[in-house]
Design a protein around this motif. Structure first.
Motif, short mmCIF file in Angstrom:
data_model
loop_
_atom_site.label_atom_id
_atom_site.label_comp_id
_atom_site.label_asym_id
_atom_site.label_seq_id
_atom_site.Cartn_x
_atom_site.Cartn_y
_atom_site.Cartn_z
N UNK A 1 94.83 50.06 -8.18
CA UNK A 1 96.18 49.57 -7.90
C UNK A 1 96.58 50.03 -6.50
N UNK A 2 96.92 49.08 -5.65
CA UNK A 2 97.49 49.39 -4.34
C UNK A 2 98.97 49.00 -4.39
N UNK A 3 99.83 50.00 -4.34
CA UNK A 3 101.26 49.72 -4.40
C UNK A 3 101.70 48.94 -3.16
N UNK A 4 102.70 48.08 -3.36
CA UNK A 4 103.21 47.22 -2.29
C UNK A 4 103.53 48.05 -1.04
N UNK A 5 102.84 47.75 0.06
CA UNK A 5 102.94 48.60 1.26
C UNK A 5 104.34 48.58 1.85
N UNK A 6 104.98 47.41 1.89
CA UNK A 6 106.32 47.32 2.47
C UNK A 6 107.32 48.11 1.64
N UNK A 7 107.20 48.02 0.32
CA UNK A 7 108.09 48.76 -0.57
C UNK A 7 107.85 50.26 -0.42
N UNK A 8 106.57 50.64 -0.39
CA UNK A 8 106.22 52.06 -0.20
C UNK A 8 106.81 52.60 1.10
N UNK A 9 106.65 51.85 2.19
CA UNK A 9 107.13 52.31 3.49
C UNK A 9 108.65 52.37 3.54
N UNK A 10 109.30 51.45 2.83
CA UNK A 10 110.77 51.49 2.77
C UNK A 10 111.23 52.78 2.13
N UNK A 11 110.59 53.16 1.02
CA UNK A 11 110.96 54.40 0.35
C UNK A 11 110.65 55.61 1.21
N UNK A 12 109.48 55.60 1.85
CA UNK A 12 109.11 56.74 2.70
C UNK A 12 110.12 56.92 3.82
N UNK A 13 110.58 55.82 4.40
CA UNK A 13 111.57 55.91 5.46
C UNK A 13 112.90 56.45 4.97
N UNK B 1 113.29 58.55 2.77
CA UNK B 1 113.13 59.96 2.41
C UNK B 1 112.59 60.79 3.57
N UNK B 2 112.90 60.38 4.77
CA UNK B 2 112.50 61.17 5.94
C UNK B 2 111.01 61.17 6.18
N UNK B 3 110.42 59.97 6.11
CA UNK B 3 108.97 59.82 6.32
C UNK B 3 108.17 60.67 5.34
N UNK B 4 108.50 60.53 4.08
CA UNK B 4 107.74 61.21 3.03
C UNK B 4 106.28 60.76 3.10
N UNK B 5 105.34 61.66 2.88
CA UNK B 5 103.92 61.28 2.94
C UNK B 5 103.54 60.35 1.80
N UNK B 6 102.50 59.56 2.02
CA UNK B 6 101.97 58.67 0.99
C UNK B 6 100.67 59.26 0.45
N UNK B 7 100.55 59.34 -0.88
CA UNK B 7 99.40 59.95 -1.52
C UNK B 7 98.79 59.02 -2.55
N UNK B 8 97.46 58.96 -2.62
CA UNK B 8 96.81 58.28 -3.74
C UNK B 8 96.81 59.19 -4.96
N UNK B 9 96.58 58.61 -6.12
CA UNK B 9 96.49 59.42 -7.34
C UNK B 9 95.32 58.96 -8.20
N UNK B 10 94.71 59.90 -8.87
CA UNK B 10 93.66 59.57 -9.81
C UNK B 10 94.17 59.37 -11.22
#
Length: 393
Positions: free
Chosen positions: A316-328, A330-339
Motif C-alpha cells: 500500500x502506497x498512501x496518497x502522496x498529496x494527502x500525505x504531504x498535506x498532513x506533513x505540512x 504538522x511542521x514537516x513531520x517525517x514520512x515513514x513506511x511500516x511493516x
C-alpha cells in the motif's frame, strides 16, 4: 487509557488479550459508546459490527478517524486503543477551541483488526470494502470451533447482513488513522509524530502437515510418520529464506499439534506463516519457495502438507498529496513506511487515506513492552486535532 487499563489484562501471557465479541472487547465497545455519547456524538453500529460516532449529522464526504480496540494474544496496551482514545481527545481539543466542523466528522472503531480470534486481520474493514467474501467470513472459526456467524449472533448482530457496505464507503470522504509506531523509526529521528508513506505487502498462510498419530513409547523411530518434523524444519527454513530477501520477514508465531499430548505422536500439525516484504513479487516468491520446501520436508517423513492462503494484502502506497498535506500541517513531520497492516491500508483502495504514527520508545509492539510516553500521546492527539480541523473546516 487509564480507564481501560484493566480490561482484558492477560495474566498468563502478560499484556492484553482482547478479541472480537469476547467479554473484554464487549466491555471496550460499551466504554467507547459511553465516551462518545457523553460527548454528544451519535453512535451507530454498521452491518459489519464496526462502531461509528458522529459529530454532526451522518452524511457523505465525512472526515473519519479512529482505529480498533481488539488486540493480538498478549498484546500491548497502545496498539489500536491509542488511535481511538486520541480521536476522542481530538474532539475534546477542537470543542475547547470553539471549532464546529463544516463537514460531517466521525470516529470509527473497526472490528477484529488483529485477527486474534478468527485469523483474518482487518476483518471489519475488509468486509466494509468487500475485499473478503461474506460467506467465507461467516464460516471462519475461532480456536474453540465457534464460527464468526455464531459469535455475531451471540452478540446480538445479524451475520446475514455481512458484506460490502457502499453507503458507509460513500460516507468516508477522507480517513486518518492514528497509531502507535510499531518500530524504531521515530526513535532514530527523535520526533514524536510521523505520517505513513507505505505498508509492506504481507499475508498469512496455514501449512497443515498430516502424518500418523501414534504412541510415543511404543512406536519405533523407523516406523514413524511424524508431522512435527517437517513442521519444525519449515520454521527454520522460513528464517533462512527471508534472510535472503531484501527487507523480507517471515515468521511462525503459532504452531498447533493435534491432539497435543506429551506422549503422543501428532497426527497433524498446523503452522501459520506470516510473510512480508516491500513488494508483492518478493513476498509471493518467499511463500512459493517455502511451499516447495514444505512439500519436500513432508515427503521425507512420509507425510503430506496442504497450504492455504488465509489473507493477503499487496503493498500500500498512501496518497502522496494527502500525505504531504498532513506533513505540512504538522511542521514537516517525517514520512515513514511500516511493516504492520492497518485498517487504513484496506481502505486506501477505496478512499483517500492517511496515517499518523506516535513514537514508541521501546520499538516493541505486539508484546507487553509496547509503550508511548504521555507527552508523545498528547503530541499525537494535538496533531490529529490539527489535521481534523483542516480537513473538516
Amino acid at each position: 487509557m487509564a480507564a481501560i487499563a484493566d480490561v482484558g489484562a492477560d495474566r498468563r501471557r502478560g499484556g492484553y488479550s482482547r478479541h472480537v465479541f469476547d467479554d473484554a472487547e464487549r466491555e471496550l465497545r460499551e466504554w467507547f459508546v459511553e465516551q462518545a455519547e457523553a460527548r454528544g456524538l451519535r453512535v451507530t453500529t454498521d452491518q459489519n459490527a464496526n462502531i461509528w460516532a458522529w459529530w454532526g449529522e451522518p452524511g457523505d464526504d465525512a472526515v473519519v478517524t479512529g482505529s480498533h480496540l481488539d488486540s493480538v494474544p498478549g498484546g500491548g496496551a497502545f496498539d489500536g486503543p491509542l488511535g481511538v482514545v486520541s480521536a476522542l481527545s481530538a474532539v475534546d481539543l477542537l470543542r475547547a477551541r470553539g471549532f464546529t466542523p463544516r463537514k460531517p466528522l466521525a470516529v470509527v472503531v473497526f472490528a477484529e483488526e488483529e485477527g486474534g480470534r478468527f485469523g483474518v486481520p482487518c476483518l471489519g474493514s475488509r468486509l466494509l470494502a468487500g475485499t473478503i467474501d461474506a460467506d467465507r467470513a461467516r464460516a471462519l472459526r475461532d480456536p474453540n470451533g465457534v464460527t464468526f456467524a455464531e459469535a455475531m449472533r451471540s452478540f446480538g448482530a445479524d451475520p446475514a447482513r455481512l458484506g460490502r457496505d457502499d453507503a458507509a464507503l460513500r460516507s468516508i470522504g477522507q480517513f486518518v488513522e492514528l497509531h502507535v509506531e510499531q518500530g524504531r523509526g521515530l526513535i532514530d529521528l527523535d520526533r514524536p509524530v510521523a505520517v505513513a508513506s507505505s505498508i509492506l505487502a504481507h499475508g498469512r498462510w496455514r501449512f497443515r502437515f498430516s502424518g500418523q498419530g501414534n504412541h510415543a513409547g511404543a512406536t519405533l523411530i523407523a516406523d514413524r510418520h511424524d508431522p512435527m518434523l517437517p513442521a519444525s524444519r519449515l520454521v527454520l527454513e522460513a528464517r533462512r529464506i527471508a534472510a535472503g530477501v531484501d527487507g523480507g520477514r517471515a515468521t511462525v508465531g503459532r504452531l498447533v499439534p493435534n491432539p497435543g499430548g506429551t506422549n503422543v505422536i501428532a497426527s497433524t500439525v498446523d503452522i501459520w506463516l506470516d510473510a512480508r516484504s516491500p513488494d508483492d513479487r518478493s513476498t509471493r516468491s518467499m511463500v512459493e519457495d517455502l511451499s516447495g520446501a514444505a512439500a519436500e520436508f513432508a515427503a521425507s517423513e512420509g507425510c503430506q502438507v496442504e497450504v492455504t492462503e488465509e489473507s493477503y494484502g499487496d503493498t500500500v502506497h498512501f496518497d502522496a498529496a494527502f500525505r504531504d498535506r498532513l506533513a505540512g500541517l504538522l511542521g514537516d513531520a517525517p514520512a515513514l513506511p511500516t511493516g504492520a497492516g492497518h485498517d487504513a491500508g484496506i481502505l486506501a483502495a477505496e478512499v483517500p487515506t492517511a496515517m499518523l504514527f506516535v513514537r514508541n520508545p521501546t520499538g516493541i509492539s505486539h508484546a507487553p513492552e509496547e509503550h508511548a510516553e504521555p507527552g508523545d500521546c498528547d503530541s499525537g492527539a494535538h496533531a490529529l486535532a490539527r489535521v481534523l480541523e483542516d480537513l473538516a473546516g
